[in-house]
Design a protein around this motif. Structure first.
Motif, PDB file in Angstrom:
ATOM      1  N   ASN A   1     -47.739  14.682 -18.066  1.00 36.08           N
ATOM      2  CA  ASN A   1     -47.171  13.575 -18.825  1.00 36.08           C
ATOM      3  C   ASN A   1     -47.157  12.338 -17.939  1.00 36.08           C
ATOM      4  N   LYS A   2     -46.672  11.244 -18.448  1.00 34.90           N
ATOM      5  CA  LYS A   2     -46.763   9.986 -17.700  1.00 34.90           C
ATOM      6  C   LYS A   2     -46.100  10.074 -16.333  1.00 34.90           C
ATOM      7  N   GLU A   3     -45.010  10.817 -16.252  1.00 31.23           N
ATOM      8  CA  GLU A   3     -44.287  10.908 -14.988  1.00 31.23           C
ATOM      9  C   GLU A   3     -45.013  11.775 -13.965  1.00 31.23           C
ATOM     10  N   THR A   4     -45.700  12.800 -14.414  1.00 27.61           N
ATOM     11  CA  THR A   4     -46.297  13.764 -13.481  1.00 27.61           C
ATOM     12  C   THR A   4     -47.775  13.527 -13.211  1.00 27.61           C
ATOM     13  N   VAL A   5     -48.391  12.557 -13.894  1.00 28.81           N
ATOM     14  CA  VAL A   5     -49.825  12.316 -13.702  1.00 28.81           C
ATOM     15  C   VAL A   5     -50.171  12.001 -12.245  1.00 28.81           C
ATOM     16  N   PRO A   6     -49.485  11.086 -11.559  1.00 26.02           N
ATOM     17  CA  PRO A   6     -49.887  10.771 -10.172  1.00 26.02           C
ATOM     18  C   PRO A   6     -49.814  11.972  -9.244  1.00 26.02           C
ATOM     19  N   GLU A   7     -48.704  12.718  -9.294  1.00 23.95           N
ATOM     20  CA  GLU A   7     -48.549  13.848  -8.394  1.00 23.95           C
ATOM     21  C   GLU A   7     -49.560  14.950  -8.699  1.00 23.95           C
ATOM     22  N   LEU A   8     -49.767  15.256  -9.998  1.00 19.09           N
ATOM     23  CA  LEU A   8     -50.721  16.301 -10.351  1.00 19.09           C
ATOM     24  C   LEU A   8     -52.144  15.879  -9.995  1.00 19.09           C
ATOM     25  N   SER A   9     -52.457  14.597 -10.138  1.00 15.06           N
ATOM     26  CA  SER A   9     -53.794  14.114  -9.779  1.00 15.06           C
ATOM     27  C   SER A   9     -54.063  14.346  -8.299  1.00 15.06           C
ATOM     28  N   ARG A  10     -53.074  14.046  -7.458  1.00 17.58           N
ATOM     29  CA  ARG A  10     -53.258  14.251  -6.022  1.00 17.58           C
ATOM     30  C   ARG A  10     -53.440  15.727  -5.700  1.00 17.58           C
ATOM     31  N   ARG A  11     -52.608  16.572  -6.315  1.00 18.98           N
ATOM     32  CA  ARG A  11     -52.677  18.007  -6.047  1.00 18.98           C
ATOM     33  C   ARG A  11     -53.994  18.614  -6.531  1.00 18.98           C
ATOM     34  N   ILE A  12     -54.409  18.186  -7.706  1.00 20.84           N
ATOM     35  CA  ILE A  12     -55.625  18.781  -8.271  1.00 20.84           C
ATOM     36  C   ILE A  12     -56.860  18.301  -7.517  1.00 20.84           C
ATOM     37  N   ARG A  13     -56.802  17.098  -6.940  1.00 18.52           N
ATOM     38  CA  ARG A  13     -57.900  16.617  -6.094  1.00 18.52           C
ATOM     39  C   ARG A  13     -58.003  17.481  -4.833  1.00 18.52           C
ATOM     40  N   GLU A  14     -56.878  17.802  -4.243  1.00 22.34           N
ATOM     41  CA  GLU A  14     -56.877  18.674  -3.069  1.00 22.34           C
ATOM     42  C   GLU A  14     -57.419  20.053  -3.415  1.00 22.34           C
ATOM     43  N   LEU A  15     -57.014  20.556  -4.581  1.00 26.58           N
ATOM     44  CA  LEU A  15     -57.481  21.874  -5.008  1.00 26.58           C
ATOM     45  C   LEU A  15     -58.980  21.870  -5.253  1.00 26.58           C
ATOM     46  N   SER A  16     -59.476  20.800  -5.861  1.00 26.38           N
ATOM     47  CA  SER A  16     -60.916  20.685  -6.092  1.00 26.38           C
ATOM     48  C   SER A  16     -61.680  20.671  -4.776  1.00 26.38           C
ATOM     49  N   GLY A  17     -61.144  19.945  -3.780  1.00 26.39           N
ATOM     50  CA  GLY A  17     -61.789  19.924  -2.470  1.00 26.39           C
ATOM     51  C   GLY A  17     -61.819  21.297  -1.826  1.00 26.39           C
ATOM     52  N   ALA A  18     -60.749  22.068  -1.998  1.00 31.42           N
ATOM     53  CA  ALA A  18     -60.711  23.419  -1.433  1.00 31.42           C
ATOM     54  C   ALA A  18     -61.750  24.321  -2.087  1.00 31.42           C
ATOM     55  N   ILE A  19     -61.973  24.133  -3.377  1.00 35.19           N
ATOM     56  CA  ILE A  19     -62.987  24.937  -4.070  1.00 35.19           C
ATOM     57  C   ILE A  19     -64.385  24.546  -3.602  1.00 35.19           C
ATOM     58  N   ARG A  20     -64.612  23.239  -3.414  1.00 32.61           N
ATOM     59  CA  ARG A  20     -65.925  22.785  -2.954  1.00 32.61           C
ATOM     60  C   ARG A  20     -66.251  23.341  -1.575  1.00 32.61           C
ATOM     61  N   LYS A  21     -65.243  23.498  -0.735  1.00 32.58           N
ATOM     62  CA  LYS A  21     -65.478  24.067   0.587  1.00 32.58           C
ATOM     63  C   LYS A  21     -66.038  25.480   0.490  1.00 32.58           C
TER      64      LYS A  21
END
Length: 745
Positions: free
Chosen positions: A513-533
């Protein structure tokens, strides 16, 4: 359309920036036609020192037929390249830069620059080589003249002419043409033409070549190059679409005829021994020797002049596109439209090369850079014509075999001439490309990624989509994985990796939701990077949604048009019924869109256990149907494929289980499973188990597994899923097919 109408139409279509430049008084270079701008400089560059001093050596080693074969093979390679050049030129009006402009417009500035930079250096260094050749001829007439003085005088004259204007250089080339023409008249007008001075040897022994036929070819081939001299003037031609094809191909044709005629002439001019040992046999046996010496001097002088006229124009284009440091400065034109700043840089390089006194060490490298340029141009035509690009509509069309032969011939000639320098030239080009590709994006020109890459990607997308529809063998798992919380995937991370290695893909869908978008975006970017590794292709997006179900449905619908569209939806079994009911439309939409579903229910205590045993539950399909139809009817293709992937990743034991209500069905069920095992290439170590009785009772009697795979009901039932997980005592994966996969493929 008349030429006048073409000019009017072109002026109407000029971009606004070009109009502003003209109003601001931007310098406009003089424009040239096909003969003066392309044919003449190209022909005069091809007819050079090798024609005068090495034709006899070639025929002396190879014989008349061997010499003709050498000439025809060399000319065929450059002719194929000339045809490719003509095809590109007839497709568009080229800007300044010649070969660099051709390559960068199709393959991007990175590749264009990686070829254009060494090409420019080769053109500048070639000036010194041609002047050295001029000096040798001069000293044969005036042996007492100091070599350095001759070099500097010749360079000064060449530079002065080029500095004044290309127009003056082209006017001087008319005199050069007269001198070369007079030399040819003197050669063919001698008594050799009708009497002969020796008996013709049809096939030589190649004794003096050092490497047989290919050694002779390596010596002669540089004589057939030089076909870019006119192309270098691409930005200063009245009509490059017409002038480059006409001028280039005419020059190749005329020069080829001259070389073939000279092969016949020198075969009559002396014995093989005389031809091999006497480099000046053309001078000695001509009607009037001074005319031939004059032609030799004129040819070397003209080649140096053409190189010094062409090199600055390549440098100017490189500077304009930001390929080189200080590009804006070097790209600026003088008041008469001449690239004098680029000429100063080119002249400085040539002057330093003259001071080296000997370019023999790098001369082969210069030839390699020319050949790499030729090969790349052939590749441009081959790729663009093969892809059927809409913007590639040349009026001069070629079959794909022509550029293919040209590219292959150039690379072949490179390694025949000098394998070591060929490898070195390729390494230099690769190093420059990596350097340009690594530059920050903001420093690249707007057209750094040119249309050919987009076209290749689109072509690949179309082919992949066609294969995805037409061939089950093209299937690979592309998972759409919804993520609601920052820690949600921690438990399934390893499992997703195991399912997708080595060629699968994961699309992470953040639901916030609007409140959690920034935090989830950061976390999911980190998770995506871990998968790419883990070397798995992944991307992600985060959606601001009202409900998780609406977000998943919207993502499923919108991603249907994506290139790598997901073919499997990975869902987690909710902990309570209140979150289950809203998910029912998600299952229905996935079925409608032909997206497979993996519903994962993690056992609250066992988790993934020891990751050592996998159970696959099969509903017996005993109808008399082909196996493909039975698997489709049971919606078990995805379950088989994903179970096999997990078994491979875990190196696990594999059990195939089925439940029947009566003992009489056991034999038919085993026969069905045996056939399935054979056709689906299931490992022989897998164990087949057929249980008789009630399904829920049989679950408790089955071997304990760390993961159980089962079919997913058309309308999934919360109580059934929950109960099965409790009865198995393990995590379970409930599966339904998408229709795009096949365990038989």
């Amino acid at each position: 359309m008349t030429s006048k109408q073409e000019v009017m139409l072109t002026s109407k279509l000029e971009p606004a920036q070009g109009k502003r430049e003209k109003r601001a008084g931007a310098p406009t270079p003089k424009l040239y036609g096909s003969f003066e701008g392309v044919f003449k400089p190209t022909l005069l560059t091809i007819l050079g020192v090798i024609m005068y001093l090495r034709m006899g050596w070639v025929v002396g080693n190879a014989g008349l037929l061997g010499g003709l074969l050498v000439v025809l093979l060399a000319v065929s390679i450059t002719l194929a390249t000339g045809l490719s050049v003509s095809s590109i030129a007839s497709n568009t009006r080229l800007k300044a830069g010649g070969p660099y402009a051709m390559i960068s417009k199709s393959l991007g500035v990175e590749i264009g620059g990686s070829v254009g930079v060494p090409l420019f250096l080769s053109q500048a260094l070639a000036v010194a080589m041609y002047i050295f050749g001029f000096r040798e001829g001069w000293q044969s007439i005036f042996p007492n003249h100091p070599a350095l003085a001759v070099d500097m005088a010749a360079f000064g004259l060449v530079f002065l002419v080029a500095y004044i204007s290309a127009s003056l250089a082209f006017r001087i080339q008319y005199l050069v043409m007269v001198l070369i023409g007079a030399s040819l008249v003197s050669i063919f007008g001698s008594s050799v033409s009708w009497e002969g001075a020796g008996q013709i040897v049809w096939w030589g022994d190649f004794a003096g070549s050092g490497n047989g036929f290919w050694g002779v070819f390596a010596v002669f081939f540089p004589a057939a190059t030089g076909i870019m001299s006119g192309v270098n003037m691409s930005g200063e031609l009245k009509n490059s679409r017409q002038s480059i094809p006409v001028g280039t191909l005419s020059a190749i044709g005329v020069s080829a005829a001259i070389y073939l005629a000279l092969s016949w002439w020198v075969s009559r001019a002396g014995t093989p021994e005389e031809l091999v040992e006497n480099y000046t046999i053309m001078v000695d046996r001509s009607l009037w020797a001074p005319a031939v010496l004059g032609g030799l001097q004129a040819a070397t002088f003209s080649a140096a002049l053409s190189s010094l006229v062409g090199a600055p124009r390549i440098l100017m284009a490189l500077g304009k596109d930001g390929v080189l440091p200080g590009g804006k400065w070097v790209a600026k034109l003088s008041s008469n439209g001449e690239p004098r700043r680029a000429l100063l840089v080119s002249g400085a390089i040539a002057f330093v090369a003259l001071l080296m006194r000997d370019l023999n060490a790098i001369a082969p490298l210069i030839t390699m850079f020319f050949l790499i340029t030729y090969a790349t141009i052939n590749v441009v035509v081959l790729v663009e014509s093969s892809l059927g690009l809409m913007n590639f509509r040349p009026t001069f069309r070629l079959p794909a075999t022509v550029p293919f032969f040209g590219a292959a011939g150039c690379f072949f000639a490179m390694f025949v001439i000098n394998p070591l320098f060929s490898a070195g030239a390729i390494a230099v080009v690769a190093a420059i490309y990596l350097r340009l590709a690594s530059q920050p994006r903001e420093r690249r020109p707007a057209d750094a990624r040119s249309g050919i890459f987009v076209a290749i990607a689109e072509w690949a997308a179309i082919k992949v989509i066609e294969l995805d529809v037409a061939s089950f063998r093209a299937w690979k798992p592309t998972l759409l994985v919804p993520v609601e919380g920052k820690s949600q995937l921690l438990g399934e991370f390893r499992l997703l990796i195991d399912f997708c290695q080595p060629e699968g893909a994961i699309k992470l869908l953040g639901l916030a939701n609007k409140e959690t978008v920034p935090e989830l975006s950061r976390r999911i970017r980190e998770l995506s990077g871990a998968i790419r590794k883990r070397r798995i292709f992944t991307n992600f997006s985060v959606m601001d949604v009202q409900t998780d179900a609406s977000g998943i449905i919207a993502a499923l619908q919108s991603l249907q048009s994506a290139f790598f569209r997901p073919n499997v939806l990975f869902l987690r079994f909710p902990e309570n019924r209140t979150r289950w009911e809203p998910m029912i439309p998600v299952f229905q939409e996935a079925r409608r869109l032909n997206v497979g579903v993996m519903l994962f229910s993690r056992h609250p205590v066992a988790g993934l256990g020891r990751a050592e045993v996998v159970n696959l539950w099969l509903r017996p399909q005993l109808d008399d149907l082909p196996m493909s139809e039975r698997l489709e009817k049971g919606s078990i293709n995805l379950g088989i494929l994903m179970a096999l992937r997990l078994v491979r990743a875990w190196k696990a034991e594999f059990n195939l289980l089925s439940v029947v209500s009566r003992e009489e069905e056991v034999h038919a069920t085993r026969r069905y499973i045996d056939e399935l095992r054979d056709l689906c290439r299931i490992p022989k170590t897998a164990i087949t188990i057929v249980l008789v009785g009630d399904f829920k009772d049989c679950i408790t009697r089955a071997p304990q597994a760390d993961m159980d795979f089962m079919g997913l009901q058309t309308v999934p039932d919360f109580d059934f899923v929950h109960q099965v997980v409790e009865l198995t005592g393990s995590s379970c994966m409930f599966m339904s097919d998408s229709g795009s996969e096949s365990a038989l493929a």
